[in-house]
Write an enzyme that holds these catalytic residues in place. Sequence first.
Site, PDB file in Angstrom:
ATOM      1  N   HIS A 130     -36.455  36.651  52.457  1.00 35.85           N
ATOM      2  CA  HIS A 130     -35.920  37.289  51.250  1.00 35.85           C
ATOM      3  C   HIS A 130     -34.397  37.421  51.322  1.00 35.85           C
ATOM      4  O   HIS A 130     -33.681  36.951  50.441  1.00 35.85           O
ATOM      5  CB  HIS A 130     -36.568  38.672  51.073  1.00 35.85           C
ATOM      6  CG  HIS A 130     -36.039  39.440  49.900  1.00 35.85           C
ATOM      7  ND1 HIS A 130     -36.735  39.575  48.721  1.00 35.85           N
ATOM      8  CD2 HIS A 130     -34.878  40.110  49.709  1.00 35.85           C
ATOM      9  CE1 HIS A 130     -36.020  40.283  47.866  1.00 35.85           C
ATOM     10  NE2 HIS A 130     -34.885  40.624  48.447  1.00 35.85           N
ATOM     11  N   GLU A 131     -33.927  38.031  52.389  1.00 36.58           N
ATOM     12  CA  GLU A 131     -32.483  38.264  52.496  1.00 36.58           C
ATOM     13  C   GLU A 131     -31.728  36.944  52.615  1.00 36.58           C
ATOM     14  O   GLU A 131     -30.611  36.814  52.124  1.00 36.58           O
ATOM     15  CB  GLU A 131     -32.161  39.191  53.672  1.00 36.58           C
ATOM     16  CG  GLU A 131     -32.758  40.596  53.557  1.00 36.58           C
ATOM     17  CD  GLU A 131     -32.502  41.270  52.215  1.00 36.58           C
ATOM     18  OE1 GLU A 131     -31.467  40.983  51.587  1.00 36.58           O
ATOM     19  OE2 GLU A 131     -33.354  42.070  51.782  1.00 36.58           O
ATOM     20  N   HIS A 147     -30.995  35.578  49.216  1.00 37.86           N
ATOM     21  CA  HIS A 147     -29.734  36.123  48.683  1.00 37.86           C
ATOM     22  C   HIS A 147     -28.548  35.402  49.333  1.00 37.86           C
ATOM     23  O   HIS A 147     -27.564  35.079  48.670  1.00 37.86           O
ATOM     24  CB  HIS A 147     -29.606  37.612  49.028  1.00 37.86           C
ATOM     25  CG  HIS A 147     -30.475  38.528  48.208  1.00 37.86           C
ATOM     26  ND1 HIS A 147     -30.448  38.557  46.837  1.00 37.86           N
ATOM     27  CD2 HIS A 147     -31.350  39.492  48.588  1.00 37.86           C
ATOM     28  CE1 HIS A 147     -31.304  39.501  46.401  1.00 37.86           C
ATOM     29  NE2 HIS A 147     -31.858  40.072  47.445  1.00 37.86           N
TER      30      HIS A 147
HETATM   31 ZN   LIG Z   1     -33.311  41.617  47.480  1.00 43.87          ZN
END
Ligand SMILES: [Zn+2]
Length: 706
Positions: free
Chosen positions: A494-495, A498
């Site tokens: 997830h990170e 980003h």
């Molecule tokens: Zn996030």
Amino acid sequence: MQTLIVVGAVALATGTARAQKSGAGLGPDNPFYAASTLPFHAPPFDRIKDSDYQPAIDAGMARQIVEVEAIADNPAAPTFENTLAALEKSGQLLSRVLQVFNCVTGANTNDALQKVQDYEAPRLAAHQDAIYLNAKLYARVKAIYDQRASLHLDAESLRLVEYDYQQFVKAGANLSDADKAKLKKINEEESTLENDFITKLLAASKAGAYSTTDPAALGGLSEAQLAAAAQAAQGRKQQGWLIPLQNTTQQPDLTLLSNRETRRALFEHSWNRAERGDGNDTRSTIARLVQLRAQKAALIGFPNYAAWTLTDQMAKTPEAALHFVDALVPAATAKAASEAKGIQEAIDAQHGGFTVEPWDWNFYAEQVRKAKFNLDEAQVKPYFELNNVLQNGVFYAAHQLYGLTFKERHDIPVYQADVRVFEVFDADSKPLALFYCDYFKRDNKNGGAWMDNMVGQSKLLGTLPVVYNVANFEKPAPGQPALIDFEDVTAMFHEFGHALHGMFAATEYPSLSGTQTPRDFVEFPSQFNEHWASYPEVFDHFARNYKTGEPMPAELAAKLKKAATFNQGYLLTEILAAAELDLQWHSLPAGAPLQNPDTFETEALARTHLALSYVPSRYRSSYFLHIWANGYSAGYYAYLWTEMLDDDAFQWFEDHGGLTRANGDRFRTMVLSRGNTEDLERMYSTWLGAEPSIEPMLKFRGLKGE
Ligand SMILES: [Zn+2]
């Protein structure tokens, strides 16, 4: 002019920022004085001292005010170059220091840094007002906006014109002086009420803790949990045991407590925490807050607060957000009803003699889950060694999709010894970005996981991205491997999603670069990247026993992946209820009378077909911190909106051959590299070749096609 991240803002007179002009003398001995000479302008952490931040922030604000006033007072007629491009170039010292300051206060803070943060928060808010409410500056922005059709600007510059104009209007720049004064009063009362809400809710949640001196009431809790509950009681100088409240309606211990009376009592403590008719009752605060917000929106020229908030979001209008939320309700509530049946069967099989209530749900759901999946963490974790997950999972997927390669660098200074730095190379071997990761839990780190930039990408400023990921994984004893669970694995993907959004940024203007996108878009690239964690080709590449290198047994891997669809009817329904409440509250017009929150809530849920007796809203209005004081007002739907996008996008990948360079490069070119440089709805549908659909989301949540 990059967006500044400001917390707990209290509007001060704009004179404060101006007064600091005289103190603008920052010497070259301050490490923020000039751009770093390290690769990628990486922060010189070996030279930065805690005492360097405040003078650099103060000087940065003062310098930007001088720059902005020069733009506003320019005798030449306003042009894109002398106004908007000039604004983009302003504030570089402030950005330089704030990006690093945000990093260290989030991930490695201390008392000295906290003091600087408390001191600067209101000053930074006032600084932003000083720019957005500068009438001369706004007149120039508006003049350019009005002529935009005849200026022959490139698409990104045109987007910047529209974006800047929208931000000024949203802040109230086009109001008369009398209306600006009214707005200021509303903003002040709004921020006072928000603070009141926080204060009341904190006290209410603390007072709402469940306590008992009867050990029989706590059957089901483990020894460790009982010890923690006893310690919590001692901490308040009480006898027995105490269970503090968490912010959601459901409480974690409701999964374990076998005594039904205790469950009911704990649930009611949670449900009624802020509605006890005492000094901590938040209902009058939120009733007034809603009214004020509607008045503020009306003053700035919007039919309601949701319309004002959503004007710069991907969804654009409350109608679009409501339409989306409404469309999910039938599938979610139908699935919740079928889950309720399963839970009722479990109750009946144990001769419970009662109908399932909210306080029973998690207790019996946990039994159903165990019977169905029976996942043992100790069995799973040896297959997820952190460094292996990073290199052979997260980096591997990025290599397969986008051709990236990574080289660890030990020569770049870090802010803490656990932090690692990688240089990221593009498919053609050109340096692309610097990536820092800081995965282990520390006492001086905020909870959760996040990504941000230390240096933002901009062609105009000649900067390449420096991005970082932070998490809170258990740090192993020296010499031991860092074994994490699948939730942590997913958080890493997830990170890093980003991070990719930040690293692929290839835009001219810093304001539109990388992750500088609206709330209902920014979680899309990160959630999208999560999908690769369980994608067979990637999963099989990293899920290897750290001792033997053996792949995870197929049966265990299948269970792990299937567990993700468990209880999703309930989970989606409780979030939908919260999202609907948020939108309904913030759709009230300015003329609406003061509402009774309980009546309003009951009617709103009935109207939207979300009044399920066994699925209460994830937050009741009276303790819905996100929407009253945490920046998610009229924005809670964004969590689900971005989920729709990421599932829909992943479905496209699956339909077009999955993990391929061609798919990755196309996605990077059309979406990930483009920040906020185009209308996001159009950017997305151009890439997809269609409008986004909720069908993949229903499928991945297990609500359809079982
Ligand atoms: Zn996030």
